[in-house]
Motif scaffolding. Sequence first.
Motif, PDB file in Angstrom:
ATOM      1  N   GLY A   1       0.843  -1.011  -0.298  1.00  0.00           N
ATOM      2  CA  GLY A   1      -0.372  -0.031  -0.212  1.00  0.00           C
ATOM      3  C   GLY A   1       1.104   1.585   0.562  1.00  0.00           C
ATOM      4  O   GLY A   1       2.184   1.144   0.903  1.00  0.00           O
ATOM      5  N   GLN A   2       0.748   2.093  -0.393  1.00  0.00           N
ATOM      6  CA  GLN A   2       0.876   3.528   0.405  1.00  0.00           C
ATOM      7  C   GLN A   2       0.166   4.935   0.483  1.00  0.00           C
ATOM      8  O   GLN A   2      -1.281   4.948   0.231  1.00  0.00           O
ATOM      9  N   PHE A   3       1.075   5.645   1.426  1.00  0.00           N
ATOM     10  CA  PHE A   3       0.353   6.764   1.842  1.00  0.00           C
ATOM     11  C   PHE A   3      -0.296   7.915   0.440  1.00  0.00           C
ATOM     12  O   PHE A   3       0.819   8.114   0.424  1.00  0.00           O
ATOM     13  N   THR A   4      -1.549   8.672   0.786  1.00  0.00           N
ATOM     14  CA  THR A   4      -0.980   9.593  -0.087  1.00  0.00           C
ATOM     15  C   THR A   4      -0.934  10.838  -0.263  1.00  0.00           C
ATOM     16  O   THR A   4      -0.618  11.705  -0.396  1.00  0.00           O
ATOM     17  N   GLY A   5      -0.697  11.291   1.801  1.00  0.00           N
ATOM     18  CA  GLY A   5      -0.524  12.504   2.072  1.00  0.00           C
ATOM     19  C   GLY A   5      -1.997  12.592   2.226  1.00  0.00           C
ATOM     20  O   GLY A   5      -1.887  14.203   3.401  1.00  0.00           O
ATOM     21  N   ALA A   6      -3.266  13.093   2.040  1.00  0.00           N
ATOM     22  CA  ALA A   6      -3.794  13.361   2.170  1.00  0.00           C
ATOM     23  C   ALA A   6      -4.892  12.930   3.486  1.00  0.00           C
ATOM     24  O   ALA A   6      -4.173  11.667   3.713  1.00  0.00           O
ATOM     25  N   TYR A   7      -5.769  13.763   4.425  1.00  0.00           N
ATOM     26  CA  TYR A   7      -6.300  13.038   5.113  1.00  0.00           C
ATOM     27  C   TYR A   7      -8.322  13.332   4.819  1.00  0.00           C
ATOM     28  O   TYR A   7      -8.045  14.262   4.601  1.00  0.00           O
ATOM     29  N   ALA A   8      -8.969  11.808   5.044  1.00  0.00           N
ATOM     30  CA  ALA A   8     -10.074  12.499   5.561  1.00  0.00           C
ATOM     31  C   ALA A   8     -10.740  13.240   6.765  1.00  0.00           C
ATOM     32  O   ALA A   8      -9.995  12.679   7.979  1.00  0.00           O
ATOM     33  N   ILE A   9     -11.398  13.354   6.823  1.00  0.00           N
ATOM     34  CA  ILE A   9     -12.769  13.944   7.731  1.00  0.00           C
ATOM     35  C   ILE A   9     -13.407  12.980   8.780  1.00  0.00           C
ATOM     36  O   ILE A   9     -14.523  12.482   7.831  1.00  0.00           O
TER      37      ILE A   9
END
Length: 930
Positions: A359-367
């Motif tokens: 997997g790979q982190f996108t740098g984005a965050y959801a709330i």
Amino acid sequence: MEYNFSAIEKKWQQYWSENQVFKAQNNSEKPKYYVLDMFPYPSGAGLHVGHPLGYIASDIVSRFKRHKGFNVLHPMGYDSFGLPAEQYAIQTGQHPAITTKENIARYRQQMDKIGFSYDWSREVRTSNPDFYRWTQWIFLELFNSWYDKETNKAAPIAELITRFDNHGTEGTNAVCGEEMIFTPEEWAGYNEVRREEVLQNYRLAYRAESTVNWCPELGTVLANDEVKDGRSERGGYPVVQKKMMQWSMRISAYAQRLLEGLDAIDWPEPLKESQRNWIGRSEGASVHFEVKDSKEKIEVFTTRPDTIFGVSFMVLAPEHELVDRITTEVYRSSVEDYKVQAGRKTERDRMADVKTISGQFTGAYAIHPFTGKPIPVWIGDYVLASYGTGAVMSVPAHDSRDWAFAKHFGLPVPEVVAGGNIAMESYDAKEGKLINSEFLTGLEVKDAISKAIEEIEKKGIGKGKTNFRLRDAIFGRQRYWGEPIPVYYENGVPQTVKEEHLPLELPAVDAYLPTEDGEPPLARAATWAYHPEKGVVPASEGFPLETTTMPGWAGSSWYYLRYMDSENEKDFVGEGAEGYWKNVDLYIGGSEHATGHLLYSRFWHKFMFDRGWLSTREPFQKLINQGMILGTSAIAHRMKDNNTFISVALSKSEPTVPVHVDVNMVNASDELDVERFREWRDDLADAQFILEGDKFIVSREVEKMSKRWYNVVNPDDICTEYGADTLRMYEMFLGPLEQSKPWNTAGISGVYNFLKKMWRLYHSAGVFHVSDDQATKEELKSLHTLIKKVNEDIEQFSFNTSVSAFMICVNELGALKCTKREVLEPLAVLLSPFAPHIAEELWSLLKKGTTSISEVPFPVANEKYLVEDTFEYPVAFNGKMRFKEELSLSMGKEDIEKHILTLEKTVKYLEGKSPRKVIVVHGKIVNVVV
RNA sequence: GCCCUGGUGGUGGAAUUGGUAGACACGCGGGACUUAAAAUCCCGUGAGCAGCAAUGUUCGUGCGGGUUCAAGUCCCGCCUGGGGCACCA
């Protein structure tokens, strides 16, 4: 006269055919009964003894039902479009139609020898233009239909267009690819191309860009059910995922009805179960999460909305459309790398790799919608783009895949359901109380789920939703030997071929391979264009026609309807014929079609029901899966380093190589005909043999019957040596119909002897002889026991026990030297479904050659001949006394105590029950009828 | 992992659905007829023990428990063959 089966069988097969004894009428006072076999694909190899198993069973039922006064429809045909004929054509240049015709002739010849009671006047072939014009017509109707969720049925597309004209999408709830909203004004403003694009979103047969199973070796796409373990079902070639513009069938519209319909039909449970699995209904909720510092929303589907407070990250499929838009600059290149890496994997790799976590982190965050906390958004290939929304809310504490992902990447694992040990593994069970979950805390999982959905809906962030695993079926195939799809393109917009131009026949081509630039074989045809007035025209004079063809399952999805009215030129099936025959009462075939043919047929049937052309909701009322007949391979053991073969008992201590030997060279005692073996192949001419005594013995192995293992037994050979009646009865005798079992020619003598005994019952000193004397009670008891058994057995498809019952009865009557007409007449009728030739012959002798036995009513058992002699209640107690005395003679003290205790309890039990019948053997009560 | 199915002699398989387990058939052994073969017919054939014998008796339906007068059959827990679905959220 001895039992001369070959003369008898030839005679009656000819009689049945000349007199059209089994021709079914489309209207009759009699009740109807429709018995169907799954029609075969006529392969070049011909039939082996396994193929007729189901046909024999259905033939027994057909003949039985005729005797019982039913108007029976029992047809046969050929599923004659398919890959093998096409591949043979590629190799030899011979047109598949020729190969197919030859193969069909061979199949017909083989089937005729077995004496089936088919109504051949109704034969269908899916590759015949007279047939496939209707397959094409059904396709056009699917193309011209949409699915209305309000009425829960399919309707003409014209109706949808009218709605769009008047109201746009307002007030219409249709099954579609993607949700669309537009006003009537907007609709009016769309041009031709745009309008068709919109309609494609609703049509039941539609073109769409979709991820398909592409098989490079076969040069075609495959439906999900044609792919097994990441390889093609035919040929076993690798399959990769590829995006392509493809014709598809919107079977997903029918998911719920296909699921519910299973409850109303009498099918084997395992088969229903595989369809349920395949449809894969799951209930849950769809929820959307806002993305931090962005206007995007991530929509997820979850079956566990109760665990929403346990979400610690989110994962999108690498192909998800949001990925590019939300990935931050820092992570862009890593995300791109990961997408490429994931895209390279074939379906098979991906399945083999289940344990490898990536997997790979996108740098984005959801709330988080309730807590407002930021949740990291990852991509990972364990999330499938094609299921749900292609995104998941990960709850590592309560989902094993999320748990593994979290552990691998060191993400937090917040526990929200009590009961597990989440340090060791996730706790997936749907039981326990919610914790750490605000308004859900303290609730049981079940209650928490509904409460969570309630809150989600209240907050406007999602709603309860049911998802299905069932995908739309890919319908186009890049092949030659299939039904042409009756569509042409005007400026790239698909248009339907006019009905008057059907059938759209397969054009001639110079080769059956794809073109150099990868177009399907039909693109090679010189005459393959369409003019709306003239029909098919040379390429320069019309619009380009569709070049893909329909899949193998197209014709087989409705062929059973055509048998009802096979010669109708105006309609695929006439209203009268359909109204009379309705649907198939009994369908017999293999279980391998569980998620293919049997699901597609149900889908098409329901569609045609919706459009008002059919009066039933399901195509096949009762279904039976016959088991497979396996081959018993013979294996000779060859010494590892030279051409010396060693008999099996001696081979254990030696290093040997197993060699499959043609089963026809081995006798019933596993003894190899050494001379024939030497002549079999050139490399065996100088083979040496180490014998056991004076014999060479082979070992046996049960395997699928196949040319490859030299274990194929041909029904023709059995018919020649023992006769069709013996073959029929032996196949039934082999074991329960639904079970797989190995073929063993050695056992056939039992059934053959039975038929010879049967014949001798009606003959004395070689001359036909029966007497008109009254039958004895004993003779009648034997006969009526059989009558009862056979009637029950056929209704329950327990044919093997029937055959045994026949043997018992004939043995008894033989021992009684019974020659009474009163017994022998019904006996012949009883045998008729199983061994029709000998039964017809005996009947014609009994009745001096009048009508066919099939018109005679089936015997019904008279209970008065079946009463058993029983011990009466007091007698039982005499038995007890005897028992006591005997005990003392040979038993130990403890044993006597134990038995007496049991006996006393039995006696106590019987007191006050006043049993009608008590059978006692040696003082032990073995049967009580209270 | 989840869901379906099955497990009975040397072999294929029966067992009225809780009532004499192994019907029927193959195979095997023995016998009759025959100069011989083929064909046909008869007898025996789950295992152990006792008996010259007829016969008697114990054990026995994958394993371990349970319910019942009585269990291959029903219940609980395992072992195991076959099939379906499967990173399906």
